[in-house]
Design a protein around this motif. Structure first.
Motif: not given
Length: 110
Positions: A40-42, A60-61, A22-23, A5-6
């Motif tokens: 997951l991207v949040l 969040g990634l 980011l993608e 998690e980042w």
């Protein structure tokens, strides 16, 4: 399975551009690493009281890996340090410099 998690804070005005960046960087590199199991991207809105679109968003990634060796292949020997990319600064993000890892004990995709 291991979850990595980042997070970062991103000005709302840069949100869309940063998500594309980011993608094209972290998500792409993760996908190309052996042992990658998905991501997951949040997003969470940060309210600064000035109205919609004027604050920041927390992005969040979370990536999923089949082993610690796969995490190291992506992150390097110091796997607790964030992997940051050239161009991140254009989006004025405030990145976490460290990541958290979790053992995935259960999952349901219904």
């Amino acid at each position: 399975m291991i979850a990595r998690e980042w997070k970062c804070l991103c000005p709302a005005r840069h949100r869309d551009g940063f998500l594309l960046h980011l993608e094209r960087t972290g998500v792409r590199e993760a996908r190309e690493t052996k042992g990658y199991k998905g991501h997951l991207v949040l997003e969470r809105l940060e309210d600064n009281g000035l109205g919609p679109g004027s604050g920041s968003v927390e992005i969040g990634l979370t990536t999923f890996w089949d082993s610690w060796e796969a995490v190291r292949a992506f992150a390097g020997e110091d796997m607790h340090r964030a992997v940051l990319y050239p161009g991140d600064e254009r989006y004025e993000i405030i990145p976490d410099k460290h990541v958290r890892h979790y053992a995935v004990l259960g999952q349901d995709r219904t």
